[in-house]
Enzyme design. Structure first.
Site, PDB file in Angstrom:
ATOM      1  CE  LYS A   1      -1.901   1.673   3.781  1.00 43.55           C
ATOM      2  NZ  LYS A   1      -1.337   2.421   4.903  1.00 43.55           N
TER       3      LYS A   1
ATOM      4  CD  GLU B   1      -1.929   3.754  14.259  1.00 41.22           C
ATOM      5  OE1 GLU B   1      -0.848   3.155  14.202  1.00 41.22           O
ATOM      6  OE2 GLU B   1      -2.340   4.506  13.359  1.00 41.22           O
TER       7      GLU B   1
ATOM      8  CG  HIS C   1      -5.136  -1.272   7.393  1.00 38.35           C
ATOM      9  ND1 HIS C   1      -4.498  -2.125   6.521  1.00 38.35           N
ATOM     10  CD2 HIS C   1      -4.218  -0.325   7.706  1.00 38.35           C
ATOM     11  CE1 HIS C   1      -3.254  -1.710   6.320  1.00 38.35           C
ATOM     12  NE2 HIS C   1      -3.065  -0.615   7.022  1.00 38.35           N
TER      13      HIS C   1
ATOM     14  CE  LYS D   1      -0.759   7.463  11.862  1.00 37.83           C
ATOM     15  NZ  LYS D   1      -0.376   6.078  12.100  1.00 37.83           N
TER      16      LYS D   1
HETATM   17  C1  BG6 Z   1      -0.209   1.309   8.196  1.00 42.08           C
HETATM   18  C2  BG6 Z   1      -0.447   2.797   8.232  1.00 42.08           C
HETATM   19  O1  BG6 Z   1      -0.749   0.742   7.030  1.00 42.08           O
HETATM   20  O2  BG6 Z   1      -0.830   0.729   9.330  1.00 42.08           O
HETATM   21  C3  BG6 Z   1       0.103   3.400   9.496  1.00 42.08           C
HETATM   22  O3  BG6 Z   1       0.175   3.395   7.105  1.00 42.08           O
HETATM   23  C4  BG6 Z   1      -0.488   2.702  10.699  1.00 42.08           C
HETATM   24  O4  BG6 Z   1      -0.170   4.785   9.561  1.00 42.08           O
HETATM   25  C5  BG6 Z   1      -0.315   1.200  10.575  1.00 42.08           C
HETATM   26  O5  BG6 Z   1       0.199   3.160  11.847  1.00 42.08           O
HETATM   27  C6  BG6 Z   1      -1.071   0.483  11.669  1.00 42.08           C
HETATM   28  O6  BG6 Z   1      -0.716  -0.853  11.662  1.00 42.08           O
HETATM   29  P1  BG6 Z   1      -0.777  -1.716  12.975  1.00 42.08           P
HETATM   30  O7  BG6 Z   1      -0.426  -3.087  12.526  1.00 42.08           O
HETATM   31  O8  BG6 Z   1       0.214  -1.111  13.933  1.00 42.08           O
HETATM   32  O9  BG6 Z   1      -2.184  -1.568  13.471  1.00 42.08           O
END
Ligand code: BG6
Length: 507
Positions: free
Chosen positions: A164, A232, A256, A356
């Site tokens: 991505k 996050e 996602h 975030k």
């Molecule tokens: C990524 C995003 O695809 O997924 C990031 O670009 C994000 O911004 C990350 O922090 C989150 O992934 P995970 O596995 O930590 O939930």
């Protein structure tokens, strides 16, 4: 043998002989995820003895220096312990080719290196290319591979894993699909979404379709609403450059979050064969009602974090992050209410939220069931009783919990709410993983179930395109939430209006 049996039969089998070519081998993704994942596959004996890695990067290095670098870095990057002997064995299969991705000479050199590996490592003409580069390179690399004859499948199989972001909107995603499909069959394209590599995400399928008790309840008759939160605590870290052009919506939702929605909402597939599963996922995403422009105003929320100094600790706002425009209007938080137009889900809202610098790192899916009719408890204090909730904890907790009512011990009839918990780690133990192991192995095995098909990607962008358009047309007043909070107040209001609330933000 039917296809499910083929699928089951290959679980635990080592990959066929092949070369993994990594474009962008010097980047973060390769160091943090791909090489540690390959180490784990080696540890589980899931790599063929005739497997090789050929990294392509623009740094002037040779195979020896690259091996030294990986030997020094991998033990710090890989979750879990690293056995030096096994690492040496893996390093013996690692090779390096220096060059720029837009230099046709590199693809000539690549062809001869691959031919050599076919001979020395017996890799038999099976190659897969991992595009761990910026998105601007995706189509050009594939075109050059094609020109160099490296995508033709007459001597072995040839596959391409595309990272991505897959496009930055519906039109660019369609254009990228068209370009890739000029040079490759759809079955050669593996669009990766690392959420599908997470055990707990894969478990959604097992949970729904390997148990008889939940599926009969999995519909509008019993379910009040669904919440999907990907919260996050981190900010944009060193990725300001990318993120400021992307924002939370593009970064997380069409990929996602849509994967999570589709796994929760899909109909049972007729088998676990790749296209059977992906047909149902694609149908679920296509069933999402496109938001009309005026609904974007009422049913979506965006936010950007501002600085905070709670608890005596100063945290910078988004606009002060490195490589971010000091007047940026990029959102770092997005929430929305969606509906699916089908018989199973009509009138069941799906609330989605991601951001975030929120208060806690927490990815979970809440299935909230309709309240029981309280007739029996007419004379007992039950107003506070929570409805039944099934929570699928994706990370950092991994497990599930079911919330239900129980009688409190004592001589009078009083009810309380209790949670029945299942924790992955406590039950099955922890297996060190980066989340990429299964996906890399699946690609080598030719199993595309956990990769996105072109129609799924386009359907995901289709859902968010109007939101992108409306948000672009109407400037927001940012910043509008404090770093370390649960996002803008409108996010809570989105549910409160409907008499509901986010699970970790009780109303
Ligand atoms: C990524 C995003 O695809 O997924 C990031 O670009 C994000 O911004 C990350 O922090 C989150 O992934 P995970 O596995 O930590 O939930």
């Amino acid at each position: 043998m039917n296809s499910d049996m083929v699928n089951l039969a290959r679980i635990g089998k080592p990959s066929p002989p092949c070369v993994m070519v990594i474009f962008g081998v010097a980047g973060d993704l390769t160091r943090r995820k791909l090489l540690p994942a390959l180490y784990h596959l080696a540890h589980h004996r899931l790599l063929s003895p005739d497997f090789a890695i050929l990294g392509v990067g623009h740094k002037a290095m040779n195979t020896d220096t690259f091996r030294k670098q990986v030997r020094a870095e991998l033990p710090q990057m890989a979750p879990g312990a690293v056995d030096p002997a096994l690492l040496d064995e893996l390093l013996g299969r690692v090779h390096y080719l220096a060059g720029e991705f837009d230099d046709p000479g590199v693809y000539e050199a690549l062809r001869s290196r691959l031919a050599e590996l076919d001979l020395t490592e017996n890799t038999r003409g099976n190659y897969f290319y991992y595009l761990a580069t910026g998105p601007d390179h995706f189509a050009n690399i594939v075109e050059r591979l094609h020109i160099a004859g490296l995508t033709r499948q007459d001597e072995g199989w040839r596959r391409v894993i595309v990272e991505k972001p897959f496009g930055s909107g519906l039109e660019s995603a369609k254009a990228l699909n068209r370009r890739l499909q000029e040079f490759l069959e759809e079955s050669q394209i593996y669009r990766i979404d690392h959420y599908l590599g997470k055990e707990t995400v894969q478990n959604i399928l097992a949970f729904r379709f390997a148990n008889g008790i939940f599926e009969p309840l999995w519909n509008r008759q019993y379910i009040d609403h669904v919440q999907i939160s990907v919260a996050e605590t981190v900010g944009v870290e060193q990725r300001g450059n990318y993120y400021d052009h992307s924002g939370a919506l593009r970064d997380m939702v069409p990929n996602h979050l849509m994967q999570l929605v589709s796994l929760i909402a899909m109909e049972p597939p007729i088998s676990f064969q790749a296209d059977a599963v992906r047909d149902e996922q694609a149908k679920a995403i296509r069933a999402i009602q496109p938001l009309a422009a005026e609904r974007v105003l009422t049913d979506t929320v965006r936010g950007q974090y501002g600085e905070s100094s709670t608890g005596g600790q100063w945290v910078s706002g988004y606009r002060q992050e490195p490589r971010v425009d000091p007047e940026s209007s990029t959102e770092t938080f997005a929430a929305m209410k969606l509906h699916l137009d089908n018989w199973r889900w009509a009138d069941v809202p799906f609330y989605l939220r991601t951001g975030k610098r929120l208060q806690a790192r927490n990815t979970h899916i809440v299935i909230q069931f309709r309240r029981a009719p309280f007739v029996l408890f007419r004379d007992t204090p039950v107003e506070d009783l929570s409805p039944n909730q099934l929570v699928l904890h994706i990370q950092p907790e991994e497990g599930m919990s079911l919330r239900f009512a129980a009688k409190r011990p004592g001589p009078v009839m009083r009810l309380g709410t209790v949670d029945m918990d299942f924790e992955y780690g406590a039950t099955f133990g922890q297996v060190p993983s980066t989340g990429y192991e299964r996906l890399l192995h699946d690609c080598m095995m030719g199993d595309a179930t956990l990769f996105q098909r072109s129609d799924m990607v386009e359907a995901g962008w289709g859902v968010v395109q109007t939101i992108l358009d409306v948000w672009k047309a109407i400037p927001a007043k940012f910043p509008n939430y404090q770093a370390g909070s649960w996002g803008p107040k409108e996010s809570a209001a989105l549910l409160e209006r409907d008499g509901r609330c986010w699970r970790d933000f009780p109303c």
